[in-house]
Design a protein around this motif. Structure first.
Motif, short mmCIF file in Angstrom:
data_model
loop_
_atom_site.label_atom_id
_atom_site.label_comp_id
_atom_site.label_asym_id
_atom_site.label_seq_id
_atom_site.Cartn_x
_atom_site.Cartn_y
_atom_site.Cartn_z
N LYS A 85 10.20 51.31 23.79
CA LYS A 85 11.74 51.90 24.43
C LYS A 85 11.98 50.77 25.31
N ALA A 86 11.39 50.41 26.32
CA ALA A 86 11.63 49.67 27.42
C ALA A 86 12.00 48.47 26.72
N VAL A 87 11.38 47.65 25.92
CA VAL A 87 11.67 46.43 25.14
C VAL A 87 13.18 46.60 24.58
N SER A 88 13.27 47.73 23.85
CA SER A 88 14.53 48.13 23.15
C SER A 88 15.80 48.16 24.29
N GLU A 89 15.66 48.94 25.04
CA GLU A 89 16.52 49.00 26.26
C GLU A 89 17.02 47.76 27.00
N LEU A 90 15.86 46.74 27.08
CA LEU A 90 16.21 45.48 27.69
C LEU A 90 16.94 44.49 26.61
N LYS A 91 16.63 44.74 25.40
CA LYS A 91 17.25 43.99 24.32
C LYS A 91 18.79 44.47 24.30
N LYS A 92 18.97 45.87 24.28
CA LYS A 92 20.38 46.52 24.44
C LYS A 92 21.30 45.80 25.69
N GLN A 93 20.43 45.29 26.58
CA GLN A 93 21.15 44.96 27.99
C GLN A 93 21.33 43.39 27.55
N GLY A 94 20.98 42.97 26.56
CA GLY A 94 21.47 41.60 26.20
C GLY A 94 20.12 40.62 26.35
N TYR A 95 19.01 40.94 26.68
CA TYR A 95 18.12 40.04 27.01
C TYR A 95 17.34 39.94 25.75
N GLU A 96 17.25 38.70 25.24
CA GLU A 96 16.33 38.48 24.03
C GLU A 96 14.89 37.88 24.39
N LYS A 97 14.77 37.13 25.71
CA LYS A 97 13.67 36.80 26.12
C LYS A 97 13.09 37.74 27.40
N LEU A 98 11.72 38.09 27.06
CA LEU A 98 11.12 39.11 28.22
C LEU A 98 9.77 38.51 28.73
N LEU A 99 9.59 39.07 29.86
CA LEU A 99 8.33 38.72 30.57
C LEU A 99 7.79 39.81 31.22
N LEU A 100 6.60 39.74 31.39
CA LEU A 100 5.80 40.86 32.21
C LEU A 100 4.60 40.15 32.85
N TRP A 101 4.02 40.54 34.02
CA TRP A 101 2.83 40.16 34.58
C TRP A 101 1.76 41.24 34.41
N VAL A 102 0.49 40.75 34.29
CA VAL A 102 -0.72 41.34 34.35
C VAL A 102 -2.01 41.03 34.96
N LEU A 103 -2.59 41.88 35.61
CA LEU A 103 -3.71 41.33 36.28
C LEU A 103 -4.75 40.55 34.99
#
Length: 165
Positions: A105-123
């Motif tokens: 759902k978070a990925v889908s919402e970011l795509k709806k906002q126009g972001y084709e490229k996504l990132l995240l940080w993990v320990l």
């Protein structure tokens, strides 16, 4: 189960509790126990409404069980990326499919906002989270940043949506 945007009427203390319990469970043996034990109730309540952030809540039978926050990348080197800031579940709900639905759902919402490229940080030491992100079509990059959490030096590694390395 319902996944939706947080509203003004949602109990911020209950949503913060998800972070608190998740940190104490997931980061055991990664972050110093003394730090985890010192996390105060409501520690995350105020950040849920940070300017520019979007926050989802996952609710099951009227109980807050998960949350995810996301936004435009907070890192100037990645101005065209959307960023998943966090995804946390109460410990009893980890490994039961809720995290995947919340993450999707978070990925889908970011795509709806126009972001084709996504990132995240993990320990770097959070093996289960890294496996989760790989399963959800993210790949580890060579980008790292150092953190001091509870007096312990830790590294975070950046993951990006596939084809974005």
């Amino acid at each position: 189960m319902e996944i939706r945007y947080i509203t003004p009427s949602d109990d911020r203390m209950q949503v913060s509790r998800i972070y608190e319990e998740s940190w104490k469970c997931v980061y055991k043996n990664i972050i110093p126990q003394k730090f985890l034990d010192s996390i105060e109730e409501g520690s995350w309540a105020t950040v849920l409404d940070s300017p520019g952030w979007n926050t989802l809540v996952c609710v099951e039978d009227g109980k807050y069980i998960g949350t995810s926050s996301f936004c435009k990348s907070r890192f100037s080197d990645y101005p065209t990326y959307g960023e998943i800031i966090s995804i946390y579940l109460l410990p009893d709900y980890i490994g039961k499919g809720y995290g995947g639905k919340l993450f999707d759902k978070a990925v889908s919402e970011l795509k709806k906002q126009g972001y084709e490229k996504l990132l995240l940080w993990v320990l770097e030491d959070n093996t289960s989270a890294k496996e989760f992100y790989i399963k959800h079509n993210f790949i580890q990059t060579d980008n790292v940043m150092n953190d001091d959490i509870g007096g312990k030096q830790l590294r975070e590694v950046m993951y990006v949506s596939k084809n974005e390395k």
